[in-house]
Design a protein around this motif. Sequence first.
Motif, PDB file in Angstrom:
ATOM      1  N   THR A  57     -15.749   2.703   6.295  1.00 14.74           N
ATOM      2  CA  THR A  57     -14.571   2.088   5.689  1.00 14.74           C
ATOM      3  C   THR A  57     -13.312   2.690   6.297  1.00 14.74           C
ATOM      4  O   THR A  57     -13.315   3.865   6.731  1.00 14.74           O
ATOM      5  N   TYR A  58     -12.256   1.906   6.320  1.00  9.63           N
ATOM      6  CA  TYR A  58     -10.973   2.372   6.825  1.00  9.63           C
ATOM      7  C   TYR A  58      -9.878   1.816   5.918  1.00  9.63           C
ATOM      8  O   TYR A  58      -9.997   0.703   5.415  1.00  9.63           O
ATOM      9  N   TYR A  59      -8.832   2.606   5.752  1.00  8.34           N
ATOM     10  CA  TYR A  59      -7.752   2.227   4.849  1.00  8.34           C
ATOM     11  C   TYR A  59      -6.400   2.395   5.513  1.00  8.34           C
ATOM     12  O   TYR A  59      -6.195   3.308   6.317  1.00  8.34           O
ATOM     13  N   ALA A  60      -5.472   1.556   5.125  1.00 11.87           N
ATOM     14  CA  ALA A  60      -4.087   1.759   5.506  1.00 11.87           C
ATOM     15  C   ALA A  60      -3.582   3.025   4.820  1.00 11.87           C
ATOM     16  O   ALA A  60      -3.979   3.334   3.686  1.00 11.87           O
ATOM     17  N   ASP A  61      -2.698   3.729   5.478  1.00  9.39           N
ATOM     18  CA  ASP A  61      -2.171   4.972   4.901  1.00  9.39           C
ATOM     19  C   ASP A  61      -1.513   4.717   3.550  1.00  9.39           C
ATOM     20  O   ASP A  61      -1.561   5.576   2.663  1.00  9.39           O
ATOM     21  N   SER A  62      -0.920   3.554   3.394  1.00  7.81           N
ATOM     22  CA  SER A  62      -0.181   3.249   2.172  1.00  7.81           C
ATOM     23  C   SER A  62      -1.078   3.101   0.945  1.00  7.81           C
ATOM     24  O   SER A  62      -0.587   3.184  -0.186  1.00  7.81           O
ATOM     25  N   VAL A  63      -2.378   2.884   1.153  1.00 14.01           N
ATOM     26  CA  VAL A  63      -3.279   2.682   0.023  1.00 14.01           C
ATOM     27  C   VAL A  63      -4.371   3.747  -0.056  1.00 14.01           C
ATOM     28  O   VAL A  63      -5.143   3.771  -1.020  1.00 14.01           O
ATOM     29  N   LYS A  64      -4.432   4.606   0.932  1.00 12.11           N
ATOM     30  CA  LYS A  64      -5.480   5.620   0.975  1.00 12.11           C
ATOM     31  C   LYS A  64      -5.424   6.498  -0.268  1.00 12.11           C
ATOM     32  O   LYS A  64      -4.359   6.967  -0.663  1.00 12.11           O
ATOM     33  N   GLY A  65      -6.580   6.693  -0.891  1.00  8.84           N
ATOM     34  CA  GLY A  65      -6.645   7.496  -2.107  1.00  8.84           C
ATOM     35  C   GLY A  65      -6.419   6.702  -3.368  1.00  8.84           C
ATOM     36  O   GLY A  65      -6.677   7.194  -4.477  1.00  8.84           O
ATOM     37  N   ARG A  66      -5.938   5.473  -3.238  1.00 11.22           N
ATOM     38  CA  ARG A  66      -5.690   4.634  -4.419  1.00 11.22           C
ATOM     39  C   ARG A  66      -6.607   3.410  -4.444  1.00 11.22           C
ATOM     40  O   ARG A  66      -6.978   2.951  -5.528  1.00 11.22           O
ATOM     41  N   PHE A  67      -6.944   2.883  -3.274  1.00  9.95           N
ATOM     42  CA  PHE A  67      -7.778   1.686  -3.177  1.00  9.95           C
ATOM     43  C   PHE A  67      -9.156   2.067  -2.627  1.00  9.95           C
ATOM     44  O   PHE A  67      -9.277   2.972  -1.802  1.00  9.95           O
ATOM     45  N   TYR A  79     -15.489  -6.108  -2.599  1.00 10.15           N
ATOM     46  CA  TYR A  79     -14.562  -5.751  -3.665  1.00 10.15           C
ATOM     47  C   TYR A  79     -13.408  -4.894  -3.131  1.00 10.15           C
ATOM     48  O   TYR A  79     -13.549  -4.200  -2.122  1.00 10.15           O
ATOM     49  N   LEU A  80     -12.306  -4.940  -3.847  1.00  6.23           N
ATOM     50  CA  LEU A  80     -11.218  -4.013  -3.596  1.00  6.23           C
ATOM     51  C   LEU A  80     -10.764  -3.481  -4.950  1.00  6.23           C
ATOM     52  O   LEU A  80     -10.130  -4.206  -5.726  1.00  6.23           O
ATOM     53  N   GLN A  81     -11.130  -2.246  -5.229  1.00  8.18           N
ATOM     54  CA  GLN A  81     -10.696  -1.594  -6.462  1.00  8.18           C
ATOM     55  C   GLN A  81      -9.343  -0.957  -6.196  1.00  8.18           C
ATOM     56  O   GLN A  81      -9.224  -0.132  -5.287  1.00  8.18           O
ATOM     57  N   MET A  82      -8.354  -1.333  -6.983  1.00  7.43           N
ATOM     58  CA  MET A  82      -6.998  -0.844  -6.786  1.00  7.43           C
ATOM     59  C   MET A  82      -6.562  -0.048  -8.017  1.00  7.43           C
ATOM     60  O   MET A  82      -6.615  -0.575  -9.132  1.00  7.43           O
ATOM     61  N   LYS A  83      -6.128   1.183  -7.798  1.00  6.23           N
ATOM     62  CA  LYS A  83      -5.665   2.041  -8.878  1.00  6.23           C
ATOM     63  C   LYS A  83      -4.267   2.542  -8.561  1.00  6.23           C
ATOM     64  O   LYS A  83      -3.805   2.476  -7.435  1.00  6.23           O
ATOM     65  N   SER A  84      -3.611   3.069  -9.586  1.00  7.40           N
ATOM     66  CA  SER A  84      -2.258   3.619  -9.413  1.00  7.40           C
ATOM     67  C   SER A  84      -1.363   2.637  -8.667  1.00  7.40           C
ATOM     68  O   SER A  84      -0.678   3.008  -7.712  1.00  7.40           O
ATOM     69  N   LEU A  85      -1.394   1.414  -9.096  1.00  8.28           N
ATOM     70  CA  LEU A  85      -0.647   0.359  -8.401  1.00  8.28           C
ATOM     71  C   LEU A  85       0.853   0.602  -8.481  1.00  8.28           C
ATOM     72  O   LEU A  85       1.371   1.122  -9.479  1.00  8.28           O
ATOM     73  N   LYS A  86       1.522   0.219  -7.410  1.00  9.64           N
ATOM     74  CA  LYS A  86       2.965   0.375  -7.289  1.00  9.64           C
ATOM     75  C   LYS A  86       3.607  -0.996  -7.081  1.00  9.64           C
ATOM     76  O   LYS A  86       2.951  -1.926  -6.574  1.00  9.64           O
ATOM     77  N   PRO A  87       4.871  -1.133  -7.416  1.00 15.26           N
ATOM     78  CA  PRO A  87       5.539  -2.425  -7.179  1.00 15.26           C
ATOM     79  C   PRO A  87       5.439  -2.877  -5.725  1.00 15.26           C
ATOM     80  O   PRO A  87       5.351  -4.089  -5.465  1.00 15.26           O
ATOM     81  N   GLU A  88       5.425  -1.941  -4.800  1.00 14.88           N
ATOM     82  CA  GLU A  88       5.336  -2.324  -3.383  1.00 14.88           C
ATOM     83  C   GLU A  88       3.959  -2.826  -2.985  1.00 14.88           C
ATOM     84  O   GLU A  88       3.768  -3.285  -1.856  1.00 14.88           O
ATOM     85  N   ASP A  89       2.990  -2.777  -3.895  1.00 13.85           N
ATOM     86  CA  ASP A  89       1.684  -3.378  -3.646  1.00 13.85           C
ATOM     87  C   ASP A  89       1.688  -4.872  -3.948  1.00 13.85           C
ATOM     88  O   ASP A  89       0.698  -5.565  -3.686  1.00 13.85           O
TER      89      ASP A  89
END
Length: 121
Positions: A57-67, A79-89
């Motif tokens: 798996t690989y992640y964009a830096d902006s979502v690493k650790g949250r998605f 699936y894409l589990q998204m946590k700690s969502l931010k308005p910029e998401d």
Amino acid sequence: VQLQAFGGGLVQAGGSLRLSCAASGRTFSSYGMGWFRQAPGKEREFVAVINWSGGSTYYADSVKGRFTISRDNAKNTVYLQMKSLKPEDTAVYYCAARSGLSTTPYAYDYWGQGTLVTVSS
């Protein structure tokens, strides 16, 4: 392969959502799968990708650790589990499939219709 993404919605900042992408066809397990997003007025950008087995798996830096991206080949679903969502998401999220793996949107052959995620502050 045909893809259908769903699970988007409106969520407050700090909240969570899980997106799903259901695929048709018997060859789903041979495809690399990706999630991309496109915010208004911006280009489509890479979010996360997963190889055919789920072992890479690989992640964009902006979502690493949250998605977290995952897949269930028995259910033809990614699936894409998204946590700690931010308005910029906030964006329309798309799933995509290709033979192999890439973080470049233009490398993908098949796309779902997109699902809107809105994160309020």
